[in-house]
Each structure stands twice: as structure tokens, then as C-alpha cells.
Design a protein around this motif. Structure first.
Motif, short mmCIF file in Angstrom:
data_model
loop_
_atom_site.label_atom_id
_atom_site.label_comp_id
_atom_site.label_asym_id
_atom_site.label_seq_id
_atom_site.Cartn_x
_atom_site.Cartn_y
_atom_site.Cartn_z
N PRO A 30 -15.42 8.18 -1.87
CA PRO A 30 -15.89 8.39 -2.75
C PRO A 30 -14.73 8.52 -3.59
O PRO A 30 -13.07 8.25 -3.17
CB PRO A 30 -16.13 10.98 -3.24
CG PRO A 30 -15.53 11.01 -1.84
CD PRO A 30 -16.00 9.31 -1.00
N ASN A 31 -14.04 8.43 -4.90
CA ASN A 31 -12.53 8.54 -5.72
C ASN A 31 -11.68 10.16 -5.32
O ASN A 31 -12.18 10.70 -4.98
CB ASN A 31 -12.51 9.06 -6.85
CG ASN A 31 -11.81 8.22 -7.41
OD1 ASN A 31 -11.21 7.36 -7.20
ND2 ASN A 31 -11.85 8.07 -8.77
N TYR A 65 1.24 13.88 0.32
CA TYR A 65 2.19 13.45 -0.22
C TYR A 65 2.95 14.75 -1.15
O TYR A 65 2.40 15.82 -0.93
CB TYR A 65 1.17 13.04 -1.59
CG TYR A 65 0.52 11.95 -1.78
CD1 TYR A 65 1.34 10.61 -1.81
CD2 TYR A 65 -0.72 11.65 -1.28
CE1 TYR A 65 1.06 9.37 -1.81
CE2 TYR A 65 -1.32 10.13 -1.27
CZ TYR A 65 -0.41 8.75 -1.51
OH TYR A 65 -1.08 8.06 -1.47
N ARG A 66 4.72 14.89 -0.65
CA ARG A 66 4.60 15.53 -0.45
C ARG A 66 4.21 17.23 -0.28
O ARG A 66 4.43 18.04 -0.69
CB ARG A 66 5.24 16.48 -2.50
CG ARG A 66 6.27 15.75 -3.23
CD ARG A 66 6.44 15.52 -4.39
NE ARG A 66 6.77 13.72 -5.66
CZ ARG A 66 5.51 13.87 -5.82
NH1 ARG A 66 4.27 14.31 -5.43
NH2 ARG A 66 5.73 13.27 -6.30
N ALA A 94 -10.56 10.32 -1.87
CA ALA A 94 -11.10 10.26 -0.32
C ALA A 94 -9.45 10.18 0.57
O ALA A 94 -9.73 10.34 1.45
CB ALA A 94 -12.64 9.41 0.26
N GLY A 95 -8.85 8.89 0.36
CA GLY A 95 -8.04 9.16 0.88
C GLY A 95 -7.98 7.22 1.24
O GLY A 95 -7.42 6.44 2.05
N THR A 155 -4.45 5.60 0.11
CA THR A 155 -3.41 5.99 0.93
C THR A 155 -3.88 5.33 1.96
O THR A 155 -2.44 4.67 3.13
CB THR A 155 -3.84 7.43 1.17
OG1 THR A 155 -3.90 7.92 0.01
CG2 THR A 155 -2.56 7.92 1.67
N1 LIG Z 1 1.73 9.12 -5.52
C1 LIG Z 1 0.69 9.87 -5.58
N2 LIG Z 1 1.30 11.36 -5.63
C2 LIG Z 1 -0.10 12.72 -5.22
N3 LIG Z 1 -1.19 13.04 -4.59
C3 LIG Z 1 -1.56 11.28 -4.89
C4 LIG Z 1 -0.82 10.09 -4.78
N4 LIG Z 1 -1.52 9.53 -4.60
C5 LIG Z 1 -2.93 9.73 -4.43
N5 LIG Z 1 -2.94 11.02 -4.18
C6 LIG Z 1 -3.59 12.18 -3.25
O1 LIG Z 1 -4.31 11.50 -2.52
C7 LIG Z 1 -6.01 12.17 -1.94
C8 LIG Z 1 -5.72 10.12 -1.77
O2 LIG Z 1 -5.67 9.56 -3.06
P1 LIG Z 1 -6.61 8.31 -2.30
O3 LIG Z 1 -5.71 7.80 -0.82
O4 LIG Z 1 -5.51 7.31 -3.88
O5 LIG Z 1 -8.06 7.76 -2.66
P2 LIG Z 1 -8.82 6.69 -2.48
O6 LIG Z 1 -8.28 5.07 -3.14
O7 LIG Z 1 -9.79 6.64 -1.55
O8 LIG Z 1 -9.63 6.85 -4.08
C9 LIG Z 1 -5.91 12.75 -3.68
O9 LIG Z 1 -6.33 13.03 -3.18
C10 LIG Z 1 -5.35 11.59 -4.39
O10 LIG Z 1 -4.99 12.30 -5.60
#
Ligand SMILES: Nc1ncnc2c1ncn2[C@@H]1O[C@H](COP(=O)(O)OP(=O)(O)O)[C@@H](O)[C@H]1O
Ligand SMILES: [Mg+2]
Lengths: 240, 348
Positions: free
Chosen positions: A39-40, A15-16, A42-43, A46
């Protein structure tokens, strides 16, 4: 027969410039449930979004042997992948049955009778949706919304169903219903990639699991083996 | 100020309803386009002006320049389509793209060159004007908006202003600075008590009701109509079930183009339309759409009628201030809206 429906190799997404997942390699065989716990943050989300094509990613994604990394979301739906996102993304102002009908978009040429059959199958799996079929999706309870999101994804008759935290925010009784439905789906032959924080329920229903921590796979193995692993027990299954 | 003569009152009311019907159509398509694509369709008024002027030019037995613009836009849209979809194009998609962007304008061009000099009649000319102007909208979507479909509302708005300015400029080239009027669909007038109702007014109100009924059926009953609504309420959700959102965008633009061009053809016999008349007409539709918050169809319809009636009365009592009054009326409405909506907006 151990056909592999989904193969992910060295998948990375940022992400950026900030790395969210890196070097993920995993497989989902046909007719199996594979879970990704962690955990929350973790990715997990994504990973699913990258496989669906909602997010750009590097690495190889193969679906039934075909590299699909350059296809857009619509083309991946047409190949037979469906995602039930963490945020559900229902059509709030449309009725329950209209939401389901739109799930049939991929097969809309197949005719009214085929759509009827698909609807009946979804209603058989989630009888609650039939009771609510003319109600606007935005007025449903949390559990019903999850059922509708799953039902809408199933209307596309996917060969790979990806579920992002289906138990999130639901009461224990509803969670039990949802997981029953997931187990029932496996028996119809669809491959399922299940992402969960509720590790206990996920490992019970899945055959194989991956543990995701800060964007990397920390552990993997057969569910029974993971459930017995002291590290998993300590971090994800707790004492209770 | 003199007391209101009931006959004058009725005449003003009738004028207001006729104008309001047109504004309602425009507001409807603005709301539709915004909901599906997040584009504030500033050039909506140009479709009206192009529709009216194309119809008037055909009525004079000449070939309107807009038909060449249609061909140019079609070719540009085709080129862009091939480039944008180069990875996913299969045979049927290629044929569809060629049909939409090359075959259609070519056929319209041939029809126009053949029919224009021979004065084929009002119905044929009205239909031809629609065929010439309406497809421009989806081509413009492909060229100007689809490449940046995920951009912010502001960026899309700037693109819309660009398209508007370009279309006004080209309108001057094609139609010249002098205004024109088209032939009325019906020369008949009907007497209703003290009121004389021109046939054209009935055409406008009737066509408006018909279009609204058709749209209601389309959105309420067909899967494609529901797919368009689905794209509007949840873009990501629509993509996840495989609805191509770019196609939804083109469809929304096509509907807006049809409605705009048809509005132009309908008003051409009532007022003299100039190449730049569209902006003010579109703006009034826009005012109505804004009152509906760019999302509510019923609110936009009521507001459109109010704008039409308000305009007709203010042009009688204070004609110099007519536009000021109409646009001034939007301020308290926006104020009330923002006050009422404040707690909701906070959540986002
Ligand atoms: N739209 C976004 N912009 C920037 N960072 C993001 C975004 N979505 C998720 N992240 C970051 O990417 C990482 C993985 O997030 P995510 O895939 O949502 O995790 P999970 O679903 O396992 O809780 C985290 O560190 C989160 O902060
Ligand atoms: Mg998540």
C-alpha cells in the motif's frame, strides 16, 4: 543459469530518525521480473531510492556480486543500474529525443552509430516517442511521459531496471501498453525490479513477488502463489 | 532640462549599448551558474576586476600577483578533490584531477613568468590574463561550493558573499589601491555620420555577439551542453542518467570565469578599474539577471541592455544619482514580476 543481479540484505532507511524501511532482504535474478507490491507509504519508493543511492541506507546492497553501498548515484549508473522514479524526473524543457540522448550518457564514448541504434530500439518499443521526438518533454501526456522516462532509462542499456509505479495515474489502455513493454523487456535479458500498487497487473507480469507493509516484508513467493494467497486477494486484489 | 541633442543622444546610446553588452555577458553567466548550481555568483564582478587588472599589470611588463593566487587555489582544489573523491578515484580520474588543478596553473605560472617581462603584445597578454583568471572560478567551486552542493540557496549565497569579500581583499593585496587601465585592442576610431565609434567599442560588441553565438551552439548542439541544461532543469534527473552534477557545476563556473575575465580584459581600456570595481559592475549584471528571474536568458539580455542604456543616460542628466536610478529601476520590475508570478508560486 540463475545469476543474481541484485542482492539486498537487511536494508534499513530512516527519514530524520523515523524508520521507513527495516531489515529488507530480497533478490533479483538475471532476466527476471521481481515485483514489490504494497500500500501507499509501505516504503517501496524508499527501497528503490536506497538501492539507487539517492537515499542513504544501512545494510548490504550487492550488484552482480559487488558491494555498491558506498558508491554515488553516477557510479551505480555506470555499473548498469537504472531507476525510473515515481516522479519521472524528465528534462521538461528539452526535447523528447534530447532526453533520450542524455540517457545514453553512460555510453557517450561509443559513437553516434551506437546511439542511433539505441534510439531506434527505444522507438521500436515506444513508437509514440518517435512521433513526438522534437516536442518538449514537459508538453507530453502522462502516458507518454512514462514511456519517455522508461526509454531514457533504457538508453543506458542497464542490466537492472527499477520501475517505481509505472502505472501510476495512467488510463487502463496505456497501463496495458506499459506492461506489455515491461514483458517485452524481460525477453531482452534485463532484470527488472517492479514496484507497484496495481498488484494484479504486477503479479501477472512478474515471476516472483514481495509484499511490503509498513517498511517490512510481510509475504513473498512465486507470483502465481501470491496471487492465490487469500491475504493478498483480500487486501490487494479486491473482489473485482 | 535642455532638449535632447541628437548627437548627444546617439553618443549616450552607443555608450549604453557597450555597457549593456558587458552586463549582458555577466547576466548570462549568472543565470547559467544559478540554474546549474543554485549559487548566486556574487564574486562574478571580481573575475571582471581581476581580468582587467591582470591584463593591465601584464601590459605594464610586470608579473601580476593573481597568478600566485591561481596556483594556491589549484593546490587547494587538488587537495579537496582527492579528499572528496577518495573512494571513487581511479587512475584516469586522478590524472585528470592533477592535470586540472596542478599542471594547468603550473604551466600558466611558467608562461607568465616568461612572457610578462618581455611585453609579448596585446593579444598574448589578453589571452594570458584569461588563462590566469578564468580557472580560478572552477577551483573556487571545488573548494567553497561543491562541499555543500545540496545546501539551501541562502547558505550558498552566504558562501558566495564570503568568496566575494575574500577576493576583494586579495585584490587589494595583489593590485594595490590605485586603479589601472589596459591598452586598447585597437586605437582606430570609425566615423559614422556625427558619431565617432572607438574600435574598442566594436571589439566589445563583437566579442559579446561571438560569445553568445558560441554559447547558443554549445547548449543547442553538443551533448555536454545539453547535459548542462539537463542539470539545470532537473538535478535528480541528471544524476539518474549518470551525469556527474559536480562536474556540471565546475563547467558552469569555468564558463562564468571565462566570461567574467574576458569582460574585464575588454573594459580595461575604457575605464579605470580598481581592485573593488567588480562589485558594482557585477551588480548591474545581477540586476539584469534578476529581471529574468535568474532563469530566463532572453529577459536577462534585454534587461542588461536596458540597464546599460539607462545608466548611460542617467549619468549624463543626473550623474550624482546614476546608481540610484539604475538600482531604483529594479523595484517596479520586481514588483511586477512578483505580482505576475504570484499564482504560480502558490503551487510550490
Ligand atoms: N522525504 C520524506 N521525509 C519524511 N518521511 C518520508 C519521506 N518520504 C517518505 N517518507 C515516509 O516513509 C514511508 C515510506 O514512504 P515511501 O517509500 O514513499 O512509500 P511508498 O513508495 O510505498 O508509497 C512513509 O511513511 C512516508 O511517510
Ligand atoms: Mg512510492
Amino acid at each position: 543459469m540463475t545469476d543474481v543481479v541484485l542482492e539486498v540484505e537487511e536494508l534499513s532507511a530512516t527519514y530524520r530518525g523515523v524508520v521507513a524501511v527495516e531489515g529488507l532482504t530480497l533478490n533479483v535474478p538475471a532476466g527476471r521480473i521481481v515485483t514489490v507490491i504494497g500500500p501507499n507509504g509501505a516504503g517501496k519508493t524508499t527501497l528503490l531510492n536506497a538501492v539507487m543511492g539517492v537515499l542513504p541506507a544501512r545494510g548490504v546492497v550487492r550488484f552482480r556480486g559487488e558491494a555498491i553501498g558506498r558508491l554515488d548515484v553516477e557510479a551505480r549508473v555506470r555499473r548498469g543500474i537504472s531507476l525510473v522514479p515515481e516522479t519521472r524526473e524528465l528534462f521538461a524543457t528539452l526535447g523528447v529525443e534530447d532526453n533520450l540522448r542524455l540517457g545514453f550518457w553512460r555510453h557517450r564514448g561509443a559513437g553516434a552509430a551506437a546511439m542511433r541504434r539505441a534510439l531506434d530500439e527505444v522507438y521500436a518499443l515506444f513508437p509514440r516517442l518517435r512521433e513526438r521526438r522534437s516536442q518538449a518533454a514537459g508538453t507530453l501526456s502522462g502516458g507518454e511521459r512514462q514511456m519517455l522516462a522508461m526509454g531514457r532509462a533504457l538508453m543506458a542499456r542497464p542490466s537492472l531496471l527499477m520501475l517505481d509505479e509505472p502505472s501510476l495515474g495512467l488510463a487502463p489502455l496505456i497501463v496495458r501498453d506499459i506492461f506489455r513493454a515491461i514483458a517485452a523487456l524481460r525477453d531482452t535479458g534485463v532484470a527488472i525490479l517492479l514496484v507497484e500498487q496495481n498488484a494484479r497487473a504486477a503479479l501477472q507480469v512478474a515471476e516472483y513477488g514481495y509484499v511490503l507493509e509498513t517498511g517490512r516484508i510481510a509475504l513473498q513467493g512465486a507470483s502465481a502463489m501470491l496471487a492465490a494467497d487469500p491475504r493478498v486477494i483480500e487486501t490487494y486484489l479486491g473482489v473485482g | 532640462m535642455n532638449s535632447v541633442d541628437p548627437t548627444i543622444f546617439l553618443i549616450l546610446l552607443q555608450d549604453g549599448i557597450v555597457n549593456g553588452a558587458i552586463y549582458a555577458l555577466l547576466a548570462l553567466s549568472l543565470v547559467l551558474v544559478f540554474a546549474v548550481t543554485r549559487v548566486v555568483l556574487i564574486p562574478q564582478g571580481e573575475f571582471v576586476a581581476y581580468g582587467a587588472l591582470t591584463y593591465a599589470t601584464l601590459g605594464a611588463g610586470r608579473v601580476p600577483g593573481s597568478v600566485f593566487l591561481l596556483c594556491a587555489l589549484g593546490i587547494a582544489a587538488c587537495g579537496y578533490g582527492f579528499w572528496a573523491e577518495r573512494r571513487t578515484l581511479d587512475l584516469s580520474a586522478t590524472l585528470r584531477l592533477l592535470g586540472e588543478t596542478i599542471l594547468l596553473p603550473a604551466a600558466v605560472l611558467v608562461l607568465t613568468l616568461w612572457l610578462a617581462p618581455q611585453r609579448a603584445g596585446i593579444a598574448v597578454e589578453a589571452f594570458l590574463a584569461l588563462l590566469i583568471v578564468a580557472p580560478m572560478a572552477p577551483y573556487l567551486y571545488r573548494i567553497a561550493f561543491q562541499p555543500m552542493a545540496e545546501a539551501s540557496v541562502l547558505v550558498l549565497l552566504i558562501a558566495a558573499v564570503g568568496v566575494h569579500l575574500a577576493m576583494v581583499g586579495l585584490g587589494l593585496v595583489f593590485f594595490g589601491p590605485e586603479g589601472s587601465r589596459g591598452d586598447a585592442f585597437s586605437g582606430a576610431t570609425y566615423t559614422l555620420g556625427a558619431l565617432t565609434v572607438p574600435g574598442q567599442a566594436l571589439w566589445i560588441v563583437g566579442a559579446t555577439l561571438l560569445i553568445m553565438a558560441a554559447l547558443a551552439l554549445f547548449f543547442g548542439l553538443t551533448l555536454r551542453g545539453k547535459a548542462l541544461r539537463a542539470t539545470a532543469v532537473n538535478r535528480l534527473g541528471a544524476r539518474l542518467v549518470g551525469i556527474p552534477t559536480a562536474q556540471s557545476g565546475r563547467l558552469a563556473f569555468a564558463l562564468a570565469g571565462c566570461i567574467g575575465a574576458l569582460s574585464g580584459v575588454l573594459i580595461a581600456p575604457l575605464t579605470t578599474v580598481y581592485y573593488d570595481s567588480g562589485f558594482l559592475i557585477g551588480l548591474k549584471g545581477f540586476v539584469a539577471a534578476i529581471v529574468g528571474g535568474l532563469v530566463s536568458y532572453p529577459a536577462a539580455l534585454v534587461a542588461a541592455l536596458a540597464v546599460g542604456i539607462g545608466e548611460s543616460f542617467s549619468s549624463f542628466y543626473a550623474s550624482a544619482f546614476k546608481e540610484v536610478i539604475v538600482f531604483g529601476a529594479i523595484v517596479p520590475v520586481l514588483l511586477a514580476r512578483s505580482l505576475l508570478a504570484a499564482p504560480e508560486a502558490e503551487e510550490e
